[in-house]
Scaffold this active site. Structure first.
Site, PDB file in Angstrom:
ATOM      1  N   GLY A   1      11.921  -4.653 -52.624  1.00  0.00           N
ATOM      2  CA  GLY A   1      12.599  -5.596 -53.502  1.00  0.00           C
ATOM      3  C   GLY A   1      13.717  -5.043 -54.351  1.00  0.00           C
ATOM      4  O   GLY A   1      14.205  -5.722 -55.251  1.00  0.00           O
TER       5      GLY A   1
ATOM      6  N   TRP B   1      16.937  -4.458 -53.743  1.00  0.00           N
ATOM      7  CA  TRP B   1      18.191  -5.224 -53.680  1.00  0.00           C
ATOM      8  C   TRP B   1      18.042  -6.595 -54.329  1.00  0.00           C
ATOM      9  O   TRP B   1      18.906  -7.028 -55.088  1.00  0.00           O
ATOM     10  CB  TRP B   1      18.653  -5.360 -52.231  1.00  0.00           C
ATOM     11  CG  TRP B   1      19.387  -4.152 -51.732  1.00  0.00           C
ATOM     12  CD1 TRP B   1      19.386  -2.899 -52.291  1.00  0.00           C
ATOM     13  CD2 TRP B   1      20.231  -4.072 -50.587  1.00  0.00           C
ATOM     14  NE1 TRP B   1      20.172  -2.055 -51.560  1.00  0.00           N
ATOM     15  CE2 TRP B   1      20.701  -2.744 -50.507  1.00  0.00           C
ATOM     16  CE3 TRP B   1      20.624  -4.987 -49.623  1.00  0.00           C
ATOM     17  CZ2 TRP B   1      21.561  -2.315 -49.501  1.00  0.00           C
ATOM     18  CZ3 TRP B   1      21.481  -4.568 -48.605  1.00  0.00           C
ATOM     19  CH2 TRP B   1      21.944  -3.245 -48.540  1.00  0.00           C
TER      20      TRP B   1
ATOM     21  N   ASP C   1      11.094 -10.182 -45.220  1.00  0.00           N
ATOM     22  CA  ASP C   1      10.707  -8.857 -44.729  1.00  0.00           C
ATOM     23  C   ASP C   1       9.403  -8.990 -43.958  1.00  0.00           C
ATOM     24  O   ASP C   1       8.580  -9.858 -44.258  1.00  0.00           O
ATOM     25  CB  ASP C   1      10.533  -7.854 -45.875  1.00  0.00           C
ATOM     26  CG  ASP C   1      10.617  -6.415 -45.390  1.00  0.00           C
ATOM     27  OD1 ASP C   1      11.624  -5.744 -45.693  1.00  0.00           O
ATOM     28  OD2 ASP C   1       9.686  -5.944 -44.696  1.00  0.00           O
TER      29      ASP C   1
ATOM     30  N   ASP D   1       8.420 -11.326 -39.394  1.00  0.00           N
ATOM     31  CA  ASP D   1       9.297 -10.492 -38.575  1.00  0.00           C
ATOM     32  C   ASP D   1      10.564 -11.277 -38.242  1.00  0.00           C
ATOM     33  O   ASP D   1      10.526 -12.243 -37.474  1.00  0.00           O
ATOM     34  CB  ASP D   1       8.558 -10.085 -37.301  1.00  0.00           C
ATOM     35  CG  ASP D   1       9.347  -9.116 -36.438  1.00  0.00           C
ATOM     36  OD1 ASP D   1      10.540  -8.892 -36.729  1.00  0.00           O
ATOM     37  OD2 ASP D   1       8.769  -8.583 -35.476  1.00  0.00           O
TER      38      ASP D   1
ATOM     39  N   ASP E   1      19.209  -4.657 -45.403  1.00  0.00           N
ATOM     40  CA  ASP E   1      18.794  -3.260 -45.544  1.00  0.00           C
ATOM     41  C   ASP E   1      17.727  -2.951 -44.494  1.00  0.00           C
ATOM     42  O   ASP E   1      16.926  -2.043 -44.662  1.00  0.00           O
ATOM     43  CB  ASP E   1      18.258  -3.025 -46.959  1.00  0.00           C
ATOM     44  CG  ASP E   1      18.310  -1.565 -47.381  1.00  0.00           C
ATOM     45  OD1 ASP E   1      19.173  -0.825 -46.874  1.00  0.00           O
ATOM     46  OD2 ASP E   1      17.483  -1.151 -48.224  1.00  0.00           O
TER      47      ASP E   1
ATOM     48  N   LYS F   1      23.241  -2.192 -43.900  1.00  0.00           N
ATOM     49  CA  LYS F   1      22.979  -0.774 -43.646  1.00  0.00           C
ATOM     50  C   LYS F   1      23.043  -0.520 -42.147  1.00  0.00           C
ATOM     51  O   LYS F   1      22.402  -1.211 -41.363  1.00  0.00           O
ATOM     52  CB  LYS F   1      21.599  -0.374 -44.176  1.00  0.00           C
ATOM     53  CG  LYS F   1      21.221   1.070 -43.861  1.00  0.00           C
ATOM     54  CD  LYS F   1      20.011   1.534 -44.647  1.00  0.00           C
ATOM     55  CE  LYS F   1      18.739   0.851 -44.213  1.00  0.00           C
ATOM     56  NZ  LYS F   1      17.592   1.318 -45.026  1.00  0.00           N
TER      57      LYS F   1
END
EC number: 2.1.1.166
Length: 208
Positions: free
Chosen positions: A62, A64, A82, A98, A123, A163
């Protein structure tokens, strides 16, 4: 007799606990050191403003999301996802699942609703095996999914921060993003470890 840690995992743990950003995150009661990576990107690129709607992919634990809610205020909105669970954050609508599964994507799109979002951020990273021939394609698959999310929900002139791990496919992915956004930068925040292949692509001015 218990299993011994490998030399590499022991080295990682030693580096982790000595890391100034890990120590700062712990002292400030932040979710993770990733908070500081996004803060540095924000200071440079000014992605977030009050009242924005933001999608956070690969959100747990958490860091971000925690940062973004400080930037968008109580009129803003974060929709986070997530595969791992995440403790609640005020102002964050969290979906556990997922993102690679169509049912989870559809549930996320339902939470976004009819409107478009201002920023998509990712991320996400795979579970690394240590074999770059396996890990890099897995990582590239996730960043392609994140870019597909932009195509579905990002507002014109919106922003994308993702990322990415440098390796096979990176240059092609960067070219793809440049075809979709007006301004594209590659950032390596100070809080990102030097040994890591990770960089952050920051794209603004979505042409959609």
């Amino acid at each position: 007799m218990g299993r011994k840690r490998s030399a590499s995992s022991s080295r990682w743990l030693a580096e982790h606990f000595k890391d100034q950003f890990v120590q700062k995150a712990h002292k400030q009661k932040l979710r993770s050191r990733a908070y500081f990576k996004l803060d540095e990107i924000q200071q440079t690129d000014r992605l977030f403003k009050h009242g924005m709607t933001v999608v956070d992919l690969g959100a747990a634990p958490g860091g971000w999301s925690q940062y973004v809610v400080t930037q968008i205020g109580d009129k803003g909105r974060v929709i986070a996802c997530d595969i791992l669970d995440m403790n609640p954050i005020v102002g964050v609508d969290f979906l556990q699942g997922d993102f690679c599964e169509e049912s989870v994507l559809n549930a996320l799109l339902e939470r976004v609703g009819e409107g478009k979002v201002d920023v998509v951020m990712s991320d996400m990273a795979p579970n690394f095996s240590g074999m770059s021939s396996v890990d890099i394609p897995r990582a590239m698959y996730l960043v392609e999914l994140a870019l597909d999310m932009c195509r579905q929900v990002l507002a014109p002139k919106g922003s994308f921060v993702v990322k990415v791990f440098q390796g096979e496919g990176f240059d092609d992915y960067l070219r793809e993003i440049r075809s979709l956004f007006n301004v594209v930068k590659v950032r390596k925040p100070e809080a990102s470890r030097d040994r890591s292949r990770e960089v952050y692509i920051v794209a603004t001015g979505y042409k959609g």
